[in-house]
Design an enzyme around this catalytic site. Structure first.
Site, PDB file in Angstrom:
ATOM      1  N   TYR A   1      22.605  51.701 -47.156  1.00  0.00           N
ATOM      2  CA  TYR A   1      23.199  50.796 -46.171  1.00  0.00           C
ATOM      3  C   TYR A   1      22.383  50.750 -44.900  1.00  0.00           C
ATOM      4  O   TYR A   1      21.470  51.552 -44.709  1.00  0.00           O
ATOM      5  CB  TYR A   1      24.642  51.212 -45.867  1.00  0.00           C
TER       6      TYR A   1
ATOM      7  N   ARG B   1      13.497  49.732 -43.019  1.00  0.00           N
ATOM      8  CA  ARG B   1      14.113  50.993 -43.456  1.00  0.00           C
ATOM      9  C   ARG B   1      14.973  50.760 -44.694  1.00  0.00           C
ATOM     10  O   ARG B   1      15.001  51.595 -45.609  1.00  0.00           O
ATOM     11  CB  ARG B   1      14.935  51.629 -42.335  1.00  0.00           C
TER      12      ARG B   1
ATOM     13  N   ARG C   1      30.521  54.317 -66.639  1.00  0.00           N
ATOM     14  CA  ARG C   1      30.125  55.536 -65.943  1.00  0.00           C
ATOM     15  C   ARG C   1      29.137  56.378 -66.753  1.00  0.00           C
ATOM     16  O   ARG C   1      29.445  56.815 -67.860  1.00  0.00           O
ATOM     17  CB  ARG C   1      31.352  56.380 -65.587  1.00  0.00           C
TER      18      ARG C   1
ATOM     19  N   HIS D   1      25.573  58.974 -65.532  1.00  0.00           N
ATOM     20  CA  HIS D   1      24.688  59.308 -64.409  1.00  0.00           C
ATOM     21  C   HIS D   1      23.357  58.568 -64.492  1.00  0.00           C
ATOM     22  O   HIS D   1      22.746  58.252 -63.484  1.00  0.00           O
ATOM     23  CB  HIS D   1      24.434  60.820 -64.363  1.00  0.00           C
TER      24      HIS D   1
ATOM     25  N   LYS E   1      18.972  56.381 -46.230  1.00  0.00           N
ATOM     26  CA  LYS E   1      20.227  55.963 -45.583  1.00  0.00           C
ATOM     27  C   LYS E   1      21.211  55.600 -46.696  1.00  0.00           C
ATOM     28  O   LYS E   1      21.450  54.423 -46.994  1.00  0.00           O
ATOM     29  CB  LYS E   1      19.992  54.815 -44.605  1.00  0.00           C
TER      30      LYS E   1
HETATM   31  N1  PDD Z   1      24.315  56.123 -38.244  1.00  0.00           N
HETATM   32  N2  PDD Z   1      21.181  60.094 -38.409  1.00  0.00           N
HETATM   33  C1  PDD Z   1      22.239  59.776 -39.166  1.00  0.00           C
HETATM   34  C2  PDD Z   1      22.724  60.761 -40.172  1.00  0.00           C
HETATM   35  C3  PDD Z   1      22.870  58.525 -39.013  1.00  0.00           C
HETATM   36  O1  PDD Z   1      23.917  58.198 -39.791  1.00  0.00           O
HETATM   37  C4  PDD Z   1      22.382  57.621 -38.024  1.00  0.00           C
HETATM   38  C5  PDD Z   1      23.003  56.268 -37.811  1.00  0.00           C
HETATM   39  C6  PDD Z   1      21.275  58.006 -37.245  1.00  0.00           C
HETATM   40  C7  PDD Z   1      20.681  57.098 -36.207  1.00  0.00           C
HETATM   41  O2  PDD Z   1      19.993  56.018 -36.806  1.00  0.00           O
HETATM   42  P1  PDD Z   1      19.845  54.617 -36.055  1.00  0.00           P
HETATM   43  O3  PDD Z   1      19.183  54.889 -34.748  1.00  0.00           O
HETATM   44  O4  PDD Z   1      19.002  53.819 -36.956  1.00  0.00           O
HETATM   45  O5  PDD Z   1      21.242  54.054 -35.884  1.00  0.00           O
HETATM   46  C8  PDD Z   1      20.704  59.247 -37.475  1.00  0.00           C
HETATM   47  C9  PDD Z   1      24.882  54.792 -38.307  1.00  0.00           C
HETATM   48  C10 PDD Z   1      25.018  54.126 -36.976  1.00  0.00           C
HETATM   49  C11 PDD Z   1      26.198  54.855 -39.085  1.00  0.00           C
HETATM   50  O6  PDD Z   1      26.174  55.491 -40.131  1.00  0.00           O
HETATM   51  O7  PDD Z   1      27.178  54.240 -38.685  1.00  0.00           O
END
Ligand code: PDD
Length: 291
Positions: A37, A56, A104, A106, A151
């Protein structure tokens, strides 16, 4: 149950109400947390550092072997349509891609269409009180997996970490792995030491926030030294200033850690001068870097 707002969202090629949008129970995002995400801030109805967020996203998708379902123009068009449908000028666009729907197993299924979900919501900025006094954080061992650079929507480790601070009325949980600073549950963490901004090196233990590069640029503009290197826990506890950064927090001062005031002398327990300069520089960047 919380009331889900009746706002526009995007799901698999259709714009629909968030209230009524539905995915299959076999979606691998639901079954395995098998997805990635992004959260893109929007200022004055313009997307802030959009291309960095998309790059990213492409990196995260590549690391989990999901094909990017849209090109830049496709993402941009959908983001803009959702932003246009919202009343607020400052918003957050949330977008998520999961591996899709499959029985389902893995093993990654072949030939499934990724699920694409997007929504725009109004941005809840830090309060004037938080900016003026700073926020409280607690510390914890970083017990998450070793792919924090992705992410991913698999956020149970982050959720458990965040709840540790919520349970103590604090804003974030600052984490350490083998005695070194990694990040907080949903933000990056910055240490100010003798006027320089220090951050942990980019690695698989830290999400490379979009603000990593932005803070480097803002430091350069402001003539503040910026250095990424391993930061032992003791240095965090002895910091002159501590800051969080994220799409939602921008840069935010941390003024207590596990109940102890951060900083030294007259500034002990107060937001510091480096924070104040970066916060101002950040506000200028919003106007210049949004599309
Ligand atoms: N979170 N580290 C983690 C684990 C995060 O979830 C986030 C951002 C960041 C900072 O990344 P950025 O500067 O790109 O927002 C660092 C978002 C905002 C969320 O999960 O809502």
């Amino acid at each position: 149950m919380q009331t889900i707002p009746d706002i526009l969202c995007y799901l698999n090629g259709e714009y629909t109400s968030l209230k009524h949008a539905k995915v299959s129970v076999l979606d691998r995002g639901f079954i395995f947390g098998d997805g990635v995400y992004e959260v893109v801030p929007v200022y004055g109805r313009k997307l802030f550092r959009f291309d960095e967020h998309l790059e990213r996203l492409a990196r995260s998708l590549g690391k989990v072997r999901i094909e990017n379902p849209l090109d830049r123009a496709g993402w941009l068009e959908r983001c803009r349509k959702l932003v246009a449908a919202q009343a607020a000028d400052d918003q957050l666009v949330y977008l998520q891609v999961t591996r899709g729907v499959a029985l389902r197993d893995h093993v990654m299924p072949a030939d499934v269409e990724p699920t694409v979900f997007m929504m725009a919501t109004s941005l809840k900025p830090a309060t004037p009180e938080q900016r003026h006094h700073g926020v409280a954080c607690v510390t914890a061992r970083d017990f998450r997996w070793e792919h924090a650079d992705i992410k991913s929507t698999s956020l149970l480790g982050n959720v458990l970490a965040r709840q540790m601070s919520a349970d103590r009325g604090a804003a974030e949980t600052v984490m350490f792995r083998n005695g070194f600073l990694t990040e907080a549950s949903s933000s990056n963490v910055w240490v100010v030491h003798e006027g320089a901004v220090l951050g942990p090196p980019k690695s698989e233990h830290v999400l490379e926030g979009i603000r990593y590069e932005l803070i480097r640029e803002l430091c350069e503009e402001e003539g503040i030294a910026y250095n990424l290197r391993p930061i032992p826990e003791a240095e965090v506890l002895a910091a002159d200033e501590l800051m969080l950064s994220s799409a939602t927090k921008e840069v935010l001062p941390v003024t207590t850690l596990d109940g102890d005031p951060v900083g030294h002398g007259a500034l002990r327990g107060k937001p510091g001068p480096v924070y104040a300069r970066l916060h101002e520089a950040y506000q200028r960047a919003k106007g210049l870097q949004s599309i």
